[in-house]
Structure formats: C-alpha cells, structure tokens
Design an enzyme around this catalytic site. Structure first.
Site, PDB file in Angstrom:
ATOM      1  N   GLU A 134     -82.569 -10.443-151.224  1.00 52.93           N
ATOM      2  CA  GLU A 134     -81.930  -9.090-150.964  1.00 52.93           C
ATOM      3  C   GLU A 134     -83.407  -8.303-150.839  1.00 52.93           C
ATOM      4  OE1 GLU A 134     -78.996  -5.798-151.962  1.00 52.93           O
ATOM      5  OE2 GLU A 134     -79.386  -7.257-153.598  1.00 52.93           O
ATOM      6  N   HIS A 199     -79.280  -2.057-146.873  1.00 53.46           N
ATOM      7  CA  HIS A 199     -80.322  -0.865-147.071  1.00 53.46           C
ATOM      8  C   HIS A 199     -80.948  -0.427-145.881  1.00 53.46           C
ATOM      9  CE1 HIS A 199     -79.532  -1.592-151.663  1.00 53.46           C
ATOM     10  NE2 HIS A 199     -79.404  -2.563-151.320  1.00 53.46           N
ATOM     11  N   ARG A 235     -75.031  13.666-132.196  1.00 52.16           N
ATOM     12  CA  ARG A 235     -74.703  12.573-133.290  1.00 52.16           C
ATOM     13  C   ARG A 235     -74.809  11.282-132.686  1.00 52.16           C
ATOM     14  NH1 ARG A 235     -70.495  16.563-133.437  1.00 52.16           N
ATOM     15  NH2 ARG A 235     -70.651  17.731-135.556  1.00 52.16           N
ATOM     16  N   ASP A 256     -64.980  -3.704-157.210  1.00 59.05           N
ATOM     17  CA  ASP A 256     -64.833  -3.440-158.344  1.00 59.05           C
ATOM     18  C   ASP A 256     -63.950  -2.494-158.747  1.00 59.05           C
ATOM     19  OD1 ASP A 256     -66.489  -1.672-157.625  1.00 59.05           O
ATOM     20  OD2 ASP A 256     -68.219  -2.046-159.154  1.00 59.05           O
ATOM     21  N   GLY A 257     -63.412  -1.602-157.473  1.00 61.63           N
ATOM     22  CA  GLY A 257     -62.719  -0.546-158.046  1.00 61.63           C
ATOM     23  C   GLY A 257     -63.543   0.923-158.176  1.00 61.63           C
ATOM     24  N   HIS A 259     -67.435   1.091-156.886  1.00 60.29           N
ATOM     25  CA  HIS A 259     -68.414   1.246-155.699  1.00 60.29           C
ATOM     26  C   HIS A 259     -67.363   1.827-154.389  1.00 60.29           C
ATOM     27  CE1 HIS A 259     -71.278  -0.920-158.000  1.00 60.29           C
ATOM     28  NE2 HIS A 259     -72.015  -0.539-156.987  1.00 60.29           N
ATOM     29  N   ASP A 282     -72.162  -8.385-156.562  1.00 60.72           N
ATOM     30  CA  ASP A 282     -73.408  -7.719-156.582  1.00 60.72           C
ATOM     31  C   ASP A 282     -73.672  -7.460-157.831  1.00 60.72           C
ATOM     32  OD1 ASP A 282     -75.640  -6.529-155.610  1.00 60.72           O
ATOM     33  OD2 ASP A 282     -74.632  -4.656-155.070  1.00 60.72           O
ATOM     34  N   GLY A 322     -75.941  -1.348-159.447  1.00 59.63           N
ATOM     35  CA  GLY A 322     -75.271  -2.462-159.388  1.00 59.63           C
ATOM     36  C   GLY A 322     -73.861  -2.787-160.040  1.00 59.63           C
TER      37      GLY A 322
END
Length: 396
Positions: A134, A199, A235, A256-257, A259, A282, A322
């Site tokens: 990454e 990213h 735009r 994960d609820g 992010h 992640d 993270g």
C-alpha cells in the site's frame, strides 16, 4: 489411510444458501466430500468436529490488513508476522494479505525476506497468501494516516527494483493520477499483480483510463479518495463515483461500523452488490487489543495513535488511523447494522475476495476439491472453530 477431518451437525453456508444435515469430509487439506451424515462412517483415526448446530462457513479471507494482536507487519520481524496471523485466526481469518505502509525502499526489501521466513514458520495462524504493498505512491491530500515524508511518484528505477526483490507481491495500491502511474500499472498487469486505486485525488476520467490499464479494485472505498470536486468552476466526479460507474470495478470496504456508517454500508451493498464488494479489516496492530495508545506502522518508525470508540485515530483526532477490526466483526456489522443477509455478508468475506485475488478455484467456498478452510460461529458471529487446510487452528 490418512486421518480425515469430519465436520458434522452444522448449518453449512454455501455462496447462495444455507443447508443442514450435511457432513463435510476433509483429507490432506482438501474437501473430499459433502454428504448426508449416514453416507460417512467415522473411524477411530478420524477427527470429528461437532458444530453443535452452529454455522459452518468457508474461511474468512482478509485482503488488506497491517497487523493485529500488538504486531504490525512493518515491524519487520518473524514474530510480528506470526503474532498477527495467530490473532486474526482466532477471529475466523484463514488467509490474509500482509499489507505495508509508505516507507523507504530499503525497509520494504528487508521485509520481503522476513515474509518468506514467516511463511515457513506459520503453523498456528492465518495462512499468508502474498504481499499487498500500500503505497508509497499516493496523493498528498489523500494520504490519511500514511506518513507524508515517504510519499513519492512511481519511478521505473525504484519500482522495478522492488519487483525484482520479491516474487510474493500479489497486490499493489496506488494513486493512478500520479505521473508515471499509468505506465506502472501496465507493468503490474503484465506481472499479473492486482492493481488498486488508493489514496487518490483522481477524477472519473482518469480512473476510467487507468481501469483499462489494469486498476480494477478500489482500496477501502470512501477512505482516502476523491469524490465530486470543482476545477475551474466545473464539477467532476471522483474516485468514489468512478467505483460505481465502472461496472466491473471491484471495491473493498472497512466494515467496522465506524469508517462507514450504516447508510453507506447499505449504499455500497445496494449499488455494487456482494459479488463486487469485499470486506477488509485494514487493521493495524491494535486489532484484538484493548483501548489506549498504540503505534501505526513499525515500532521504530511508526506514528503514535489512539485506540478508542472501536477505531484507531491520529492523536489530534482529526482522522482515523486504521481500523482495529477483525473479520468476524466485519461480518457481524454487515448483518446486524447494515441488515445484509448472512449468506451475502459471508460471501463478501469469502468468495468475493477469493475471486478478486484469483484464488477462487482453491478457496472462498465450501466445495469438493477446495482447501479445507472453515469457520464455525454462532448466531452472533462468535467464532468457536477456525480450521485451516483441515487442521484446527483455534478452538474456543
């Protein structure tokens, strides 16, 4: 006659249904039969596992994790690799991609040798199925918690040196709009390395061009990527919109609820679907660890972070640093929060990531001839058994 592993009395989760009253027979690390209980007679040498009415799933596959259990793969030690793999195995992960952070080339190359040794010694943890790099080729404005001092553009002299140093790289995430990224993507495609948009500040048109060059996956959708922006008053759609508009673009999400809230988890499920969406942790070293201070990246060169509210944050709390998720938590989140059917939530943690990595002929579903990788869990997705290639790795 070799010892068999026989799993009985479970609710077996297939990619499209759940079936009961089945026995799964495994020999030499493979699934050899899926039959009615009366069709197999265990011998004294067989290992018989009673699922006790719980669910039996294919093993969870995590295609993006940086560590867990107090270990980060960037620590560069065999102990870190093994410790993280063992932590994740306890939560149902049977295979994973150790993932790097932005760093120096020297640090990466040193880690490659460590990975090879860890593969040899890994007997109690999730199986290593290759490396995921990454970075370090990211857009500054979308760096997130990645250390900015290591950000740079892809240069052939550097990335060819990295590629020559390891034959274990199976995935590379980078920003496709950077100078040289398109050419780099073509090199990765020639080497059959999965290339992912990550990213990135790219606009839709740039993503479309690089998709044709092999950028077929969006790394942690919504995290570290552009959305609708203005340039000279006009735009433009960004990476988020491109991920939806390009039908064949796969995505991964940190379910994960934290992010992504319920609404976005449901949005991804509705418009990309379980066959194009992989769940990933992640996770950093804080996965499976208590709240408090931690380090993102290597112990020597990493950044201090804070674990609280079920996620890792930068010390000033301006951004997430993270996740601390494990794969069982991802499935639980999709079922309990996003209200996704269990079969499809499991598919996003098994067959879909296997297909994205092109290992679905060996892993990702319960099927005769495939690897004997299983997770046995209850209605709350609490794992009681993790079985890798027919061997019980975890039994709570």
């Amino acid at each position: 006659m070799s010892q068999r592993t026989i799993i009985q009395n479970g609710k077996v989760i297939f990619p499209d249904k759940i079936e009961e009253n089945l026995s799964i027979v495994c020999e030499q690390g493979k699934i050899t039969a899926i039959v009615k209980p009366e069709q197999v007679t265990p011998s004294a040498d067989d290992r018989v596992i009673d699922a006790k009415g719980n669910y039996v799933s294919a093993g969870f596959i995590d295609i993006h994790t940086h560590g867990g259990g107090g270990h980060d793969f960037m620590d560069g030690t065999v102990e870190a690799f093994l410790g993280a793999a063992e932590t994740h195995a306890k939560h149902g992960t049977t295979a994973l991609l150790p993932t790097t952070l932005t760093s120096t080339t020297e640090e990466l190359i040193k880690m490659f040798a460590t990975y090879k040794e860890a593969v040899k010694q890994n007997k109690k943890g999730a199986k290593f199925i290759g490396l995921h790099l990454e970075g370090p080729y990211f857009a500054y404005n979308q760096r997130g918690a990645q250390d900015p001092k290591y950000l740079r553009n892809p240069e052939p002299e550097e990335y060819n040196r990295i590629l020559e140093a390891s034959d274990d790289i199976v995935r590379w995430s980078l920003a496709p709009e950077l100078p040289g990224a398109l050419e780099f993507g073509k090199v990765l495609r020639e080497k059959s390395i999965l290339t992912a948009v990550a990213h990135s500040d790219a606009i839709y048109e740039e993503v479309l061009d690089t998709f044709d060059a092999g950028f077929t996956l969006a790394t942690h959708l919504y995290s570290g990527m552009s959305t609708i922006t203005r340039r000279n008053a006009y735009r433009y759609a960004g990476v988020v919109e491109a991920s939806y508009l390009i039908d064949d673009m796969d995505v991964e999400i940190i379910a994960d609820g934290v992010h992504l809230p319920k609404s976005l988890l449901q949005f991804v499920y509705k418009f990309k679907g379980p066959d194009k969406t992989a769940l990933c942790t992640d996770s950093m070293r804080g996965a499976g660890m208590p709240d408090g201070e931690s380090i993102l990246g290597s112990l020597e060169k990493g950044q201090k972070v804070i674990i609280e509210d079920g996620v890792a944050k930068l010390p000033d709390r301006t951004a997430f640093a993270g996740s601390v998720a494990t794969t069982d938590r991802l499935v639980r989140t999709m079922v309990e929060i996003a209200e996704v059917p269990l079969v499809e939530a499991v598919r996003m943690m098994t067959l879909t990531p296997a297909r994205i990595l092109k290992i679905d002929q060996q892993k990702g579903s319960i099927q005769q001839g495939k690897d004997a990788d299983f997770v046995i869990f209850d209605n709350n997705i609490h794992v009681s058994y993790t079985i890798i290639e027919g061997n019980v790795i975890h039994n709570s």
